[in-house]
Design a protein around this motif. Structure first.
Motif, PDB file in Angstrom:
ATOM      1  N   GLU A   4       0.851  -1.180   0.000  1.00 22.89           N
ATOM      2  CA  GLU A   4       0.000   0.000   0.000  1.00 22.89           C
ATOM      3  C   GLU A   4       0.885   1.227   0.000  1.00 22.89           C
ATOM      4  O   GLU A   4       2.032   1.179   0.418  1.00 22.89           O
ATOM      5  N   GLY A   5       0.356   2.323  -0.504  1.00 25.53           N
ATOM      6  CA  GLY A   5       1.137   3.556  -0.582  1.00 25.53           C
ATOM      7  C   GLY A   5       1.819   3.670  -1.923  1.00 25.53           C
ATOM      8  O   GLY A   5       1.310   3.213  -2.939  1.00 25.53           O
ATOM      9  N   GLU A   6       3.008   4.257  -1.932  1.00 26.75           N
ATOM     10  CA  GLU A   6       3.709   4.492  -3.186  1.00 26.75           C
ATOM     11  C   GLU A   6       4.269   3.191  -3.755  1.00 26.75           C
ATOM     12  O   GLU A   6       4.878   2.393  -3.050  1.00 26.75           O
ATOM     13  N   GLY A   7       4.025   2.987  -5.037  1.00 26.53           N
ATOM     14  CA  GLY A   7       4.532   1.823  -5.744  1.00 26.53           C
ATOM     15  C   GLY A   7       5.011   2.230  -7.121  1.00 26.53           C
ATOM     16  O   GLY A   7       5.001   3.415  -7.479  1.00 26.53           O
ATOM     17  N   THR A   8       5.432   1.249  -7.900  1.00 24.56           N
ATOM     18  CA  THR A   8       5.899   1.492  -9.259  1.00 24.56           C
ATOM     19  C   THR A   8       5.163   0.560 -10.207  1.00 24.56           C
ATOM     20  O   THR A   8       5.030  -0.636  -9.940  1.00 24.56           O
ATOM     21  N   LEU A   9       4.683   1.131 -11.300  1.00 27.21           N
ATOM     22  CA  LEU A   9       4.039   0.361 -12.358  1.00 27.21           C
ATOM     23  C   LEU A   9       5.061   0.124 -13.458  1.00 27.21           C
ATOM     24  O   LEU A   9       5.626   1.067 -14.019  1.00 27.21           O
ATOM     25  N   LEU A  10       5.301  -1.138 -13.738  1.00 23.92           N
ATOM     26  CA  LEU A  10       6.162  -1.560 -14.836  1.00 23.92           C
ATOM     27  C   LEU A  10       5.244  -1.981 -15.970  1.00 23.92           C
ATOM     28  O   LEU A  10       4.361  -2.824 -15.781  1.00 23.92           O
ATOM     29  N   ARG A  11       5.403  -1.373 -17.130  1.00 21.63           N
ATOM     30  CA  ARG A  11       4.556  -1.686 -18.285  1.00 21.63           C
ATOM     31  C   ARG A  11       5.467  -2.109 -19.430  1.00 21.63           C
ATOM     32  O   ARG A  11       6.412  -1.393 -19.775  1.00 21.63           O
ATOM     33  N   VAL A  71       0.448  -6.043 -23.781  1.00 18.11           N
ATOM     34  CA  VAL A  71       0.962  -5.183 -22.716  1.00 18.11           C
ATOM     35  C   VAL A  71       0.933  -5.990 -21.431  1.00 18.11           C
ATOM     36  O   VAL A  71      -0.092  -6.590 -21.093  1.00 18.11           O
ATOM     37  N   ILE A  72       2.063  -6.029 -20.738  1.00 22.59           N
ATOM     38  CA  ILE A  72       2.128  -6.673 -19.434  1.00 22.59           C
ATOM     39  C   ILE A  72       2.294  -5.568 -18.402  1.00 22.59           C
ATOM     40  O   ILE A  72       3.168  -4.714 -18.545  1.00 22.59           O
ATOM     41  N   GLU A  73       1.447  -5.577 -17.382  1.00 29.64           N
ATOM     42  CA  GLU A  73       1.534  -4.588 -16.307  1.00 29.64           C
ATOM     43  C   GLU A  73       1.856  -5.301 -15.001  1.00 29.64           C
ATOM     44  O   GLU A  73       1.211  -6.301 -14.666  1.00 29.64           O
ATOM     45  N   ILE A  74       2.837  -4.764 -14.294  1.00 27.82           N
ATOM     46  CA  ILE A  74       3.262  -5.311 -13.010  1.00 27.82           C
ATOM     47  C   ILE A  74       3.407  -4.139 -12.040  1.00 27.82           C
ATOM     48  O   ILE A  74       4.048  -3.145 -12.366  1.00 27.82           O
ATOM     49  N   VAL A  75       2.813  -4.254 -10.854  1.00 27.96           N
ATOM     50  CA  VAL A  75       2.948  -3.219  -9.826  1.00 27.96           C
ATOM     51  C   VAL A  75       3.589  -3.839  -8.598  1.00 27.96           C
ATOM     52  O   VAL A  75       3.184  -4.915  -8.146  1.00 27.96           O
ATOM     53  N   ASP A  76       4.590  -3.173  -8.076  1.00 28.96           N
ATOM     54  CA  ASP A  76       5.241  -3.593  -6.838  1.00 28.96           C
ATOM     55  C   ASP A  76       5.995  -2.386  -6.304  1.00 28.96           C
ATOM     56  O   ASP A  76       5.839  -1.277  -6.825  1.00 28.96           O
ATOM     57  N   THR A  77       6.825  -2.606  -5.302  1.00 28.34           N
ATOM     58  CA  THR A  77       7.631  -1.511  -4.787  1.00 28.34           C
ATOM     59  C   THR A  77       8.697  -1.138  -5.817  1.00 28.34           C
ATOM     60  O   THR A  77       9.072  -1.953  -6.671  1.00 28.34           O
ATOM     61  N   GLU A  78       9.172   0.077  -5.737  1.00 25.61           N
ATOM     62  CA  GLU A  78      10.215   0.532  -6.660  1.00 25.61           C
ATOM     63  C   GLU A  78      11.434  -0.376  -6.589  1.00 25.61           C
ATOM     64  O   GLU A  78      12.000  -0.759  -7.609  1.00 25.61           O
ATOM     65  N   GLU A  79      11.822  -0.763  -5.393  1.00 31.86           N
ATOM     66  CA  GLU A  79      12.992  -1.618  -5.204  1.00 31.86           C
ATOM     67  C   GLU A  79      12.814  -2.969  -5.888  1.00 31.86           C
ATOM     68  O   GLU A  79      13.708  -3.443  -6.599  1.00 31.86           O
ATOM     69  N   GLU A  83      14.914  -4.455  -9.169  1.00 28.02           N
ATOM     70  CA  GLU A  83      15.649  -5.716  -9.093  1.00 28.02           C
ATOM     71  C   GLU A  83      15.265  -6.664 -10.228  1.00 28.02           C
ATOM     72  O   GLU A  83      16.066  -7.505 -10.643  1.00 28.02           O
ATOM     73  N   PHE A  84      14.059  -6.535 -10.740  1.00 30.43           N
ATOM     74  CA  PHE A  84      13.564  -7.397 -11.820  1.00 30.43           C
ATOM     75  C   PHE A  84      14.012  -6.923 -13.206  1.00 30.43           C
ATOM     76  O   PHE A  84      14.036  -7.705 -14.155  1.00 30.43           O
ATOM     77  N   LEU A  85      14.380  -5.664 -13.338  1.00 33.26           N
ATOM     78  CA  LEU A  85      14.698  -5.098 -14.654  1.00 33.26           C
ATOM     79  C   LEU A  85      15.817  -5.825 -15.409  1.00 33.26           C
ATOM     80  O   LEU A  85      15.699  -6.000 -16.631  1.00 33.26           O
ATOM     81  N   PRO A  86      16.912  -6.276 -14.784  1.00 31.26           N
ATOM     82  CA  PRO A  86      17.929  -7.005 -15.548  1.00 31.26           C
ATOM     83  C   PRO A  86      17.391  -8.293 -16.185  1.00 31.26           C
ATOM     84  O   PRO A  86      17.744  -8.627 -17.320  1.00 31.26           O
TER      85      PRO A  86
END
Length: 113
Positions: A4-11, A71-79, A83-86
């Motif tokens: 809950e609170g601030e997160g990051t959307l990866l699209r 389009v794939i959407e994933i929401v989680d914490t910025e951290e 960590e998943f980006l590589p």
């Protein structure tokens, strides 16, 4: 997991025919996100779109075999997303990946308050 609170959307914008080790890329990305422990992922199939090549892809009746946009959407914490980006970078050879800040109001699963 509480998110809950601030997160990051990866699209992630890819094509329906994109593959990763013999399986659809969108499926491979969702399974990799799950293995990484990300909060969740959703795959959306677009009826029409175009990308860097400017070639229009559509689901019109006479063009059913076209490579439709996914389009794939994933929401989680910025951290967690960073960590998943590589992993994602190795998998996505064509397409677009975006990040944006989101406010998570509620994230609950079955049996969770």
């Amino acid at each position: 997991m509480k998110l809950e609170g601030e997160g990051t959307l990866l699209r992630i914008f890819i094509g329906e025919s994109d593959r990763w080790h013999g399986k659809p890329l969108y499926e491979a990305i969702v399974l990799a996100a799950r293995e990484h422990g990300l909060a969740g992922a959703t795959v959306l199939r677009g009826p029409m779109g175009y990308g860097a090549s400017s070639q229009v892809h559509t689901s019109k009746i006479l063009r059913l075999s076209e490579d439709l946009p996914m389009v794939i959407e994933i929401v989680d914490t910025e951290e967690e997303i960073h960590e998943f980006l590589p992993t994602l970078d190795a998998m996505v050879t064509e397409g677009m990946i975006t990040l944006e800040k989101v406010q998570v109001l509620r994230y609950r699963g079955r049996g969770v308050g």
